[in-house]
Enzyme design. Structure first.
Site, short mmCIF file in Angstrom:
data_model
loop_
_atom_site.label_atom_id
_atom_site.label_comp_id
_atom_site.label_asym_id
_atom_site.label_seq_id
_atom_site.Cartn_x
_atom_site.Cartn_y
_atom_site.Cartn_z
N ALA A 63 0.86 -1.18 0.00
CA ALA A 63 0.00 0.00 0.00
C ALA A 63 0.89 1.24 0.00
O ALA A 63 2.05 1.18 0.41
CB ALA A 63 -0.86 -0.01 1.26
N GLY A 109 0.57 -5.24 0.79
CA GLY A 109 -0.50 -5.34 -0.20
C GLY A 109 -0.02 -5.97 -1.50
O GLY A 109 -0.81 -6.57 -2.24
N GLU A 112 -0.32 -9.50 -1.02
CA GLU A 112 -1.76 -9.81 -0.93
C GLU A 112 -2.39 -9.84 -2.33
O GLU A 112 -3.21 -10.71 -2.63
CB GLU A 112 -2.45 -8.79 -0.02
CG GLU A 112 -2.02 -8.97 1.43
CD GLU A 112 -2.48 -7.85 2.35
OE1 GLU A 112 -2.19 -6.67 2.04
OE2 GLU A 112 -3.12 -8.14 3.37
N GLU A 132 3.83 -5.42 7.48
CA GLU A 132 2.96 -4.39 8.06
C GLU A 132 3.23 -4.10 9.53
O GLU A 132 3.10 -2.96 9.98
CB GLU A 132 1.48 -4.79 7.88
CG GLU A 132 0.96 -4.63 6.46
CD GLU A 132 1.22 -5.84 5.58
OE1 GLU A 132 2.05 -6.70 5.97
OE2 GLU A 132 0.59 -5.94 4.52
C1 3H9 Z 1 0.53 -2.47 3.28
O1 3H9 Z 1 0.80 -2.90 2.20
C2 3H9 Z 1 -0.81 -2.67 3.95
C3 3H9 Z 1 -1.68 -3.66 3.27
O2 3H9 Z 1 -1.71 -4.88 3.97
C4 3H9 Z 1 -3.07 -3.11 3.21
C5 3H9 Z 1 -3.49 -2.73 1.85
C6 3H9 Z 1 -4.85 -2.07 1.82
N1 3H9 Z 1 4.58 3.56 -0.05
O3 3H9 Z 1 13.26 2.25 0.63
P1 3H9 Z 1 13.68 2.95 -0.59
C7 3H9 Z 1 9.30 5.07 -1.32
S1 3H9 Z 1 1.63 -1.58 4.19
C8 3H9 Z 1 5.03 4.78 -0.36
O4 3H9 Z 1 14.62 4.11 -0.44
P2 3H9 Z 1 14.95 0.51 -1.49
C9 3H9 Z 1 10.34 5.49 -0.29
O5 3H9 Z 1 9.79 6.39 0.64
C10 3H9 Z 1 3.05 -1.44 3.13
N2 3H9 Z 1 6.32 5.04 -0.65
O6 3H9 Z 1 14.27 1.94 -1.69
C11 3H9 Z 1 11.39 6.12 -1.18
O7 3H9 Z 1 10.94 7.41 -1.52
P3 3H9 Z 1 11.97 8.63 -1.65
C12 3H9 Z 1 3.84 -2.69 3.18
C13 3H9 Z 1 7.17 4.00 -0.63
O8 3H9 Z 1 15.26 0.03 -2.84
C14 3H9 Z 1 11.34 5.26 -2.45
O9 3H9 Z 1 10.06 4.63 -2.43
N3 3H9 Z 1 5.06 -2.50 2.43
C15 3H9 Z 1 6.76 2.71 -0.31
O10 3H9 Z 1 16.03 0.60 -0.47
C16 3H9 Z 1 12.40 4.20 -2.51
O11 3H9 Z 1 12.34 3.45 -1.32
C17 3H9 Z 1 6.19 -2.08 3.00
O12 3H9 Z 1 6.27 -1.87 4.19
C18 3H9 Z 1 5.39 2.49 -0.03
N4 3H9 Z 1 4.92 1.28 0.27
O13 3H9 Z 1 13.83 -0.41 -0.83
C19 3H9 Z 1 7.36 -1.92 2.07
N5 3H9 Z 1 7.83 1.90 -0.35
O14 3H9 Z 1 12.91 8.25 -2.75
C20 3H9 Z 1 8.04 -0.61 2.33
C21 3H9 Z 1 8.87 2.66 -0.70
O15 3H9 Z 1 11.11 9.81 -1.91
N6 3H9 Z 1 9.14 -0.37 1.42
N7 3H9 Z 1 8.48 3.93 -0.88
O16 3H9 Z 1 12.67 8.71 -0.32
C22 3H9 Z 1 10.32 -1.00 1.54
O17 3H9 Z 1 10.54 -1.88 2.35
C23 3H9 Z 1 11.43 -0.55 0.63
O18 3H9 Z 1 11.12 0.74 0.18
C24 3H9 Z 1 11.66 -1.44 -0.62
C25 3H9 Z 1 12.69 -0.75 -1.55
C26 3H9 Z 1 12.23 -2.79 -0.15
C27 3H9 Z 1 10.41 -1.66 -1.38
#
Ligand code: 3H9
Length: 714
Positions: A63, A109, A112, A132
């Site tokens: 999400a 998500g 999911e 999450e």
């Molecule tokens: C969820 O899914 C709830 C569901 O169950 C319910 C659904 C209804 N959203 O980390 P990085 C941005 S909860 C918005 O530097 P990497 C991040 O801020 C979600 N933005 O890169 C950054 O922006 P900026 C569950 C996001 O390669 C840029 O992307 N998912 C999101 O080191 C690059 O990110 C998570 O918790 C997001 N979801 O790592 C995953 N994700 O450049 C969270 C990233 O402006 N994300 N951004 O600073 C991560 O773990 C890492 O970002 C990922 C990439 C591994 C994906």
């Protein structure tokens, strides 16, 4: 507006590509567009199957986290989650085989959505997870229901409560992924999808119950998960909520379980825990953005390094370089000290091998990257030197003067000082633009925090290089200014001041430690000091007194110095604030400390009295927030989030409370300021309200809203 999802036909397969850079988050419009594209494929007479894939570097990272903060009522959350659940059910009902093709990560998500597809294929390097809980919530789009059905209760519980990602090969073995594709990924996914039109057909995760057929075993796994959480998730709510949701699906089936998930998600998303952890998610990414230092600032490649001083810190720092594959010279003055340092490094690596964290081959490889030396020979070839000699200004200045002579002019000279003024070393080196502080936390090879201390003349290139290096060393680099104690230790001095005062006023060492552990800290202040060494602080205090300074404003308790004089340095001498049986690290309360505290109280005219837990927490946290506000106002930390990240990674501050500055926001800055005034009246003028705290409390702001307004105005 760019199209968020593309649709094309390839070899009679509808390829639905999500295109929402940078990580294909499920921002508003994306789930709707995926649903519409799958519906189109279902109707498309040319399409025999469907592949759902991500554009760019990843599948779906979950999400869009930014949108959680816009959910302000339970009703809004329930409505949103119900519509996502319905959407996924609709997608899952697609009458043609639907395959999720996962590269990069399928998280939250993202997983999911993948689980609502009939099959999942992945590249070997992909990772999947339900992270999450690290945002204080639970999977909210069926993850607590579909994952146990695919992978069984124990793994689903592990993934949903710990939030860790699992790699493709494990996901394959556990039934989350159906095939690993090497080579041309999209072509492989299309071939797989076409195979399913011949055999296999439609397979809905929500209807698979085989792995949950032994209900009592699955429920027992839930009980075991809750038990396990007691040790690792103290104070956090979301991991337990995830177990409740999974158990509901096991006991009452997919539909009732989904309803439960929707309700629990709503409670979580509105919680302070979630607000705190979402803030930290962005703070952790923002920390690397330094005003005045653009992203494209040139950096030096650190291919080889040297460390001066093979003591506990120097040895740990050398290990960091070796762990990152960077060869490192480790210099000492005497062979004896060098041997001692190397023996400690060897012992640390051997313990990692015993724990299974390192293979014997990796140990040999890393150890071989550390070359010990008693001279500066070879220093002219390294790209960076970290000085980790004894905390003494003259010694450090002499070391920097020597380093200025023996290294190349482009070599970065870093100091691991925790208290001294790096501008003085910079001057001594004759190369101030290349001088910087890299302040590691003990044990340096373990703790993730690295304070990157900008000197007055540190160049943008030097700062940017160290920030990049922090990442390579698997650290969280936080830029800080060159004030006394920098950020972490300047604030911790106030934390400790209050702990000592509370002790003198009547709380016992075990009581204060327990209150902070219950608050969520990994150890209390006194147990922490017994680990770090009472001698370290005592020597710093001695030095400061010699130059007429104090670590923190206000009264200085004599008790830690008495312990130092008695040779009670903490765990390493078998006694400090606690006693320790030989070979044991279990703290045993020692009545002697109460006697000492009583003596100190009499000397200061304090009448000792019982102090409740909440007063202990309030005093200590107020001291942290007030000094944090001073640091922000003076510009030594860039943002409140930077301070919070420092406390999370440097001291294990509980993530679910968001760090000391966010915690103060949740208490309310007006309430924090009132406390400062009350303490000033009760305890003395050293409790001076920080001007920033006064300004924010008066205008009804929080540290974080103030920062957001500043950022928007910039
Ligand atoms: C969820 O899914 C709830 C569901 O169950 C319910 C659904 C209804 N959203 O980390 P990085 C941005 S909860 C918005 O530097 P990497 C991040 O801020 C979600 N933005 O890169 C950054 O922006 P900026 C569950 C996001 O390669 C840029 O992307 N998912 C999101 O080191 C690059 O990110 C998570 O918790 C997001 N979801 O790592 C995953 N994700 O450049 C969270 C990233 O402006 N994300 N951004 O600073 C991560 O773990 C890492 O970002 C990922 C990439 C591994 C994906």
């Amino acid at each position: 507006m760019p199209e968020l999802v593309h649709y094309e036909l390839r070899d009679q397969v509808a390829v639905v590509t999500i295109d929402n850079p940078p990580v294909n988050a499920l921002s508003p419009g994306v789930p709707e567009a995926i649903e519409a594209a799958v519906a189109r494929a279902a109707q498309d007479p040319e399409a025999r199957a469907v592949v759902l894939i991500g554009a760019g570097s990843t599948f779906i990272a979950g999400a869009d986290i930014r949108f959680f903060e816009t959910i302000t009522t339970r009703e809004a959350s329930l409505e949103r989650s119900r519509s996502v659940h319905a959407r996924l059910r609709h997608i899952e009902d697609c009458p043609k085989p639907l395959v999720a093709a996962i590269h990069g990560t399928a998280l939250g998500g993202g997983l999911e959505f993948a689980m609502a597809c009939h099959y999942r294929v992945a590249v070997p390097s992909a990772r999947v997870g339900q992270p999450e809980v690290q945002l204080g919530i639970i999977p909210g789009a069926g993850g607590t229901q579909r994952l146990p059905r695919l992978a069984g209760a124990p793994l689903a519980l592990e993934m949903c409560t710990l939030g860790q990602h699992i790699p493709t090969h494990r996901a394959l073995a556990e039934g989350i992924i159906d095939r690993v594709i090497e080579g041309d990924f999209l072509a492989g996914a299309i071939t797989f999808a076409l195979e399913k039109t011949q055999s296999g057909g439609i397979r809905k995760s929500r209807e698979q119950n085989a792995k949950l057929s032994d209900r009592s075993a699955a429920i027992a796994a839930c009980a075991a998960a809750r038990h396990n959480l007691k040790k690792i998730a103290r104070g956090a709510h979301a991991p337990y909520a995830a177990v409740d949701s999974i158990q509901a699906g096991i006991e009452f089936g997919f539909d009732a379980g989904s309803e439960r998930e929707i309700a629990i998600f709503a409670d979580c998303v509105l919680s302070t825990e979630s607000r705190a952890m979402v803030k930290l998610f962005f703070a952790e990414r923002e920390v690397a953005k330094i005003p005045g230092i653009p992203k494209d600032t040139p950096t030096l490649e650190i291919r080889s390094a040297a460390v001066v001083g093979a003591g506990t810190m120097g040895g740990g720092i050398a290990m960091n370089f070796a762990n990152a594959g960077i060869p490192v010279l480790l210099k000492e003055v005497t062979q004896e000290a060098l041997d001692r340092g190397l023996a400690t490094i060897r012992r640390n690596y051997e313990s990692s091998v015993t724990k299974g964290k390192l293979t014997p081959a990796q140990f040999e490889q890393r150890f071989a990257l550390i070359t010990s030396t008693l001279t500066y020979n070879g220093f002219d070839r390294v790209d960076m030197v970290t000085e980790a000699v004894f905390e003494n200004m003259d010694l450090k200045k002499a070391t920097f003067a020597e380093l200025g002579r023996v290294t190349r002019p482009d070599c970065i000279l870093a100091s691991n000082t925790s208290t001294l003024d790096i501008d003085e070393f910079a001057r001594a080196s004759g190369r101030p633009a290349k001088v910087i502080g890299t302040h590691y936390f003990s044990p340096a090879n373990v703790m993730k925090l690295l304070e990157i201390v900008r000197g007055r003349e540190s160049s943008a290139e030097t700062i940017a290089t160290c920030m990049k290096l922090a990442k390579k060393l698997n650290k969280v680099g936080v830029p800080v200014g060159n004030c006394f104690g920098f950020v972490a230790n300047r604030m911790i001095a106030y934390y400790m001041r209050e702990a000592y005062q509370l002790l003198e006023e009547g709380a016992s060492v075990p009581h204060i430690d327990r209150a902070l552990v219950e608050f969520g800290m990994p150890v209390g202040p006194f147990a922490m000091q017994d680990i770090a060494g009472i001698d370290v602080g005592a020597r710093i205090r001695q030095y400061l007194r010699s130059i007429g300074k104090h670590r923190a404003e206000g009264p200085e308790s004599p008790v830690p110095d008495w312990l130092f004089d008695m040779g009670r340095y903490g765990q390493k001498t078998g006694a400090g604030w606690y006693r320790y049986d030989s070979g044991s690290r279990t703290p045993i309360p020692d009545p002697l400390i109460d006697d000492l505290a009583g003596k100190a109280a009499i000397a200061r005219g304090i009448e000792r009295h019982p102090i409740p837990d909440d007063e202990i927490i309030a005093r200590i946290m107020t001291a942290l927030a007030n000094e944090g506000a001073n640091i922000l106002d003076e510009g030594y930390a860039t943002r409140p989030g930077d301070i919070d990240i420092i406390y999370i990674y440097g001291f294990g501050f509980p993530r679910h409370r968001g760090g000391p500055m966010f915690y103060a926001d949740t208490v309310g800055l007006k309430a924090v300021l009132d406390r400062v005034h009350r303490y000033r009246n009760q305890l003395g003028d050293h409790w001076r309200p920080a001007p920033l705290l006064e300004r924010l409390a008066a205008s009804g702001q929080t540290f974080y809203t103030w920062n957001a307004a500043r950022r928007d105005a910039a």
